[in-house]
Design an enzyme around this catalytic site. Structure first.
Site, PDB file in Angstrom:
ATOM      1  N   ARG A 244       0.858  -1.180   0.000  1.00 55.34           N
ATOM      2  CA  ARG A 244       0.000   0.000   0.000  1.00 55.34           C
ATOM      3  C   ARG A 244       0.897   1.234   0.000  1.00 55.34           C
ATOM      4  NH1 ARG A 244      -2.966   3.015   4.724  1.00 55.34           N
ATOM      5  NH2 ARG A 244      -4.078   4.529   3.447  1.00 55.34           N
TER       6      ARG A 244
ATOM      7  N   HIS B 227      -2.984  10.809   0.822  1.00 55.99           N
ATOM      8  CA  HIS B 227      -2.532  10.549   2.197  1.00 55.99           C
ATOM      9  C   HIS B 227      -1.914  11.847   2.721  1.00 55.99           C
ATOM     10  CE1 HIS B 227      -1.347   7.124   5.114  1.00 55.99           C
ATOM     11  NE2 HIS B 227      -1.031   8.248   5.724  1.00 55.99           N
TER      12      HIS B 227
ATOM     13  N   GLU C 137      -7.760   8.386   6.219  1.00 51.51           N
ATOM     14  CA  GLU C 137      -8.146   8.895   7.535  1.00 51.51           C
ATOM     15  C   GLU C 137      -8.651  10.341   7.531  1.00 51.51           C
ATOM     16  OE1 GLU C 137      -5.010   8.346  10.386  1.00 51.51           O
ATOM     17  OE2 GLU C 137      -5.154   6.175  10.317  1.00 51.51           O
TER      18      GLU C 137
ATOM     19  N   ASN D 176      -8.176   1.201   9.278  1.00 52.85           N
ATOM     20  CA  ASN D 176      -6.947   1.283  10.068  1.00 52.85           C
ATOM     21  C   ASN D 176      -7.297   1.039  11.527  1.00 52.85           C
ATOM     22  OD1 ASN D 176      -5.902   2.134   7.642  1.00 52.85           O
ATOM     23  ND2 ASN D 176      -5.330   4.188   8.333  1.00 52.85           N
TER      24      ASN D 176
ATOM     25  N   TYR E 248      -5.354   0.777  15.375  1.00 56.60           N
ATOM     26  CA  TYR E 248      -4.103   0.900  16.114  1.00 56.60           C
ATOM     27  C   TYR E 248      -4.203   0.550  17.585  1.00 56.60           C
ATOM     28  CZ  TYR E 248      -1.420   2.980  12.339  1.00 56.60           C
ATOM     29  OH  TYR E 248      -0.741   3.169  11.166  1.00 56.60           O
TER      30      TYR E 248
ATOM     31  N   GLU F 190      -4.006  -0.406   7.825  1.00 58.69           N
ATOM     32  CA  GLU F 190      -2.905  -0.027   8.715  1.00 58.69           C
ATOM     33  C   GLU F 190      -3.114  -0.690  10.061  1.00 58.69           C
ATOM     34  OE1 GLU F 190      -1.898   4.174   9.203  1.00 58.69           O
ATOM     35  OE2 GLU F 190      -2.419   4.535   7.103  1.00 58.69           O
TER      36      GLU F 190
HETATM   37  C1  GBH Z   1      -1.915   6.753  10.993  1.00 53.27           C
HETATM   38  O1  GBH Z   1      -2.767   7.557  11.770  1.00 53.27           O
HETATM   39  C2  GBH Z   1      -1.513   7.458   9.708  1.00 53.27           C
HETATM   40  O2  GBH Z   1      -2.375   7.084   8.645  1.00 53.27           O
HETATM   41  C3  GBH Z   1      -0.088   7.171   9.301  1.00 53.27           C
HETATM   42  O3  GBH Z   1       0.306   8.052   8.283  1.00 53.27           O
HETATM   43  C4  GBH Z   1       0.814   7.275  10.522  1.00 53.27           C
HETATM   44  O4  GBH Z   1       2.169   7.141  10.204  1.00 53.27           O
HETATM   45  C5  GBH Z   1       0.386   6.182  11.480  1.00 53.27           C
HETATM   46  O5  GBH Z   1      -0.926   6.406  11.875  1.00 53.27           O
HETATM   47  C6  GBH Z   1       1.195   6.112  12.771  1.00 53.27           C
HETATM   48  O6  GBH Z   1       0.987   7.245  13.558  1.00 53.27           O
HETATM   49  O7  GBH Z   1       0.117  12.485  19.556  1.00 53.27           O
HETATM   50  O8  GBH Z   1      -1.694  12.258  21.130  1.00 53.27           O
HETATM   51  O9  GBH Z   1      -1.820  13.961  19.410  1.00 53.27           O
HETATM   52  C7  GBH Z   1      -3.188   6.994  12.998  1.00 53.27           C
HETATM   53  C8  GBH Z   1      -4.077   7.940  13.778  1.00 53.27           C
HETATM   54  C9  GBH Z   1      -4.173  10.075  14.792  1.00 53.27           C
HETATM   55  C10 GBH Z   1      -2.593   8.468  15.556  1.00 53.27           C
HETATM   56  C11 GBH Z   1      -3.395  11.157  15.509  1.00 53.27           C
HETATM   57  C12 GBH Z   1      -1.793   9.529  16.250  1.00 53.27           C
HETATM   58  C13 GBH Z   1      -1.906  11.646  17.357  1.00 53.27           C
HETATM   59  C14 GBH Z   1      -2.162  11.465  18.803  1.00 53.27           C
HETATM   60  N1  GBH Z   1      -3.292   8.969  14.415  1.00 53.27           N
HETATM   61  N2  GBH Z   1      -2.690  10.596  16.657  1.00 53.27           N
HETATM   62  S1  GBH Z   1      -1.335  12.631  19.795  1.00 53.27           S
END
Ligand code: GBH
Length: 483
Positions: free
Chosen positions: A92, A137, A182, A322, A324, A391
């Protein structure tokens, strides 16, 4: 004696029983243009609002930028060789809009940029790797940001033109298109909080207007594919979002309702319009209620017209999901939040559970059961015919012996496999985040998600395979997981 041996062996083998991924399951890895390519102004590439934002002092950890990143603009052959060596079946990646159209408009096409993606696609094809291509993206051309960016509904038309050009140029190679990565991150980080570009906080209005425009842009790109390309190219176009499973902090009615709201404010706001034709009802009601209390004569949540609803409804061929982490959700009185704001409309607090393993990046906990739960949630609510986990990954400081990543991936994959085998849900692929250590947005190069280490201090951005990559290679080649 004999019977004991048999019982013992039966128990042993069921403990070690392997569960198996479907034969055609698309195992792969992911990345995104701005995070890996570098070459930020090479050839005729234009600037995106991330190029501009990272060049402003103090916006990004250590003032890091994506100027060079992993230098994949020049080293894509090495990236494909790594995917191949690891036996992965899909990759991807995303297309940088200003690398194809320097100012975002069709007035000028940058041929060197077109060649870059064509070469990458040809290299993948020769290696037998299925591309899953994200059109957007996060790297909006700066010119379009100056025109109002994701607050201006006309950007949907510009996005449609960009999408059409990409289908035309690359569509023969691509079976899976993701329009938008996202929207929740773009809209909340970029337009509600202003910690991502364009960097102007607009609490209570920015995220909703951005969601409105991104949904319209997605739908436009889907319709263009459907009307002009599907018949010959026969691919699929889907919308992506990050939807994490959110647990109620207690079983009180208030916390259960807050959990429900939180799922809608983080996930449903962006995907419900595309699958069910409108915003989630609870969000319509909440924003209407707070807007009125604040003296507005209208809701801060833009309204879709009946014509728009008809246009956006059903515009996704698969669900690009996605996953996490998870959080605990606690109901909080709206007075506790600044007014107006999305947080106030949503009225809940979010936290981690002390028993959960936390990654070096504080926002990311390992809560593997949440993966199966959120897949079931999405499946029931939106009824997609197909789900791809686009993701899922773990942050650390980049060490080669990355046992934390192996544990996380094993536990999440096990839950995803249960969703397939036990819940009967059609999850057809999984592209772990990420193939390479890369530019982690406001965290710069602090946290690493890669299966492969990148030495950002060496001019040639040396790549080194981590333990997790070898572990993943073994899982994807056997398709088996042991509980
Ligand atoms: C993904 O977002 C992205 O699609 C990708 O590009 C990125 O590299 C990957 O995550 C890993 O981060 O620091 O407390 O403000 C995941 C959703 C939303 C997670 C914003 C991190 C920030 C939290 N992201 N969040 S904070």
């Amino acid at each position: 004696m004999k019977i004991f041996t048999i019982v013992f062996l039966t128990v042993l083998s069921s403990c070690l029983a392997a569960k198996e991924f479907p034969e055609d399951f698309l195992f792969g890895a992911a990345g995104a243009a701005y995070q890996i390519e570098g070459g930020w102004d090479e050839d005729d590439k234009g600037a995106s609002y991330w190029d501009v934002f990272t060049h402003i002092p103090a916006k990004i950890y250590n003032n890091d930028t994506g100027d060079v990143a992993c230098d994949s603009y020049n080293k894509y052959k090495e990236d494909v060789a790594l995917l191949k060596e690891l036996g992965l079946k899909s990759y991807r990646f995303s297309i940088s809009w200003p690398r194809i159209l320097p100012d975002g408009t069709p007035i000028k096409i940058n041929q060197a940029g077109v060649d870059y993606y064509l070469n990458l696609l040809k290299e993948l094809k020769a290696a037998g790797i299925e591309p899953i291509v994200t059109l957007y993206h996060w790297d909006l051309p700066q010119y379009l940001s100056d025109l109002g960016g994701w607050l201006n509904p006309q950007i949907a038309d510009y996005f449609g033109d960009f999408a059409r050009i990409c289908y035309k140029l690359f569509g023969d190679y691509v079976k899976y298109w993701i329009t938008m990565n996202e929207p929740s991150s773009t809209c909340v980080n970029g337009y509600e909080q202003g910690i991502h570009p364009p960097g102007v906080p607009l609490p209570g209005a920015g995220a909703y207007q951005c969601a409105y425009v991104q949904v319209l842009a997605h739908a436009k790109a889907w319709h263009i594919y459907d009307d002009e390309f599907r018949a010959q190219q026969n691919g699929k176009v889907g919308l992506n979002n990050v939807c994490n499973w959110l647990y109620p902090k207690s079983n009180s009615t208030e916390d259960l309702a807050a959990q429900d709201r939180a799922m809608e404010f983080t996930c449903g706001l962006y995907v419900n319009p595309v699958w069910n034709g409108n915003w989630p009802q609870v969000i319509i009601d909440r924003v209407n209620y707070t807007s009125q209390k604040q003296g507005y004569s209208f809701s801060r949540l833009p309204e879709f017209t009946p014509v728009e609803i008809d246009y956006i409804n059903g515009t996704s061929d698969f669900f690009a999901l996605n996953i996490y982490t998870s959080y605990l959700i606690e109901n909080v009185a709206e007075e506790a939040f600044p007014t107006p704001s999305l947080d106030q409309d949503a009225a809940y607090n979010i936290s981690g559970d002390p028993s959960w393993t936390q990654s070096d990046a504080a926002w990311l906990y390992s809560v593997p059961d949440g993966a199966r739960k959120v897949i079931n949630y999405v499946n029931e609510k939106y009824k997609p015919s197909e789900i791809i986990i686009t993701e899922n990954g773990w942050a650390d400081l980049g060490q080669l012996a990355d046992q934390g990543r192996i544990s996380y991936l094993k536990d999440y994959l096990s839950n995803i496999l249960d969703a397939i085998l036990e819940d009967g849900i059609n999850v057809t692929g999984y592209t772990t985040w990420s193939l390479l250590d890369n530019f982690e947005w406001t965290d710069g190069y602090l946290y690493k998600f890669g299966l492969v280490q990148v030495d950002f201090n060496s001019a040639n951005r040396t790549r080194t395979i981590k333990d997790s990559a070898r572990w993943y290679q073994n899982i994807t080649s056997t398709r088996q997981l042991f509980d």
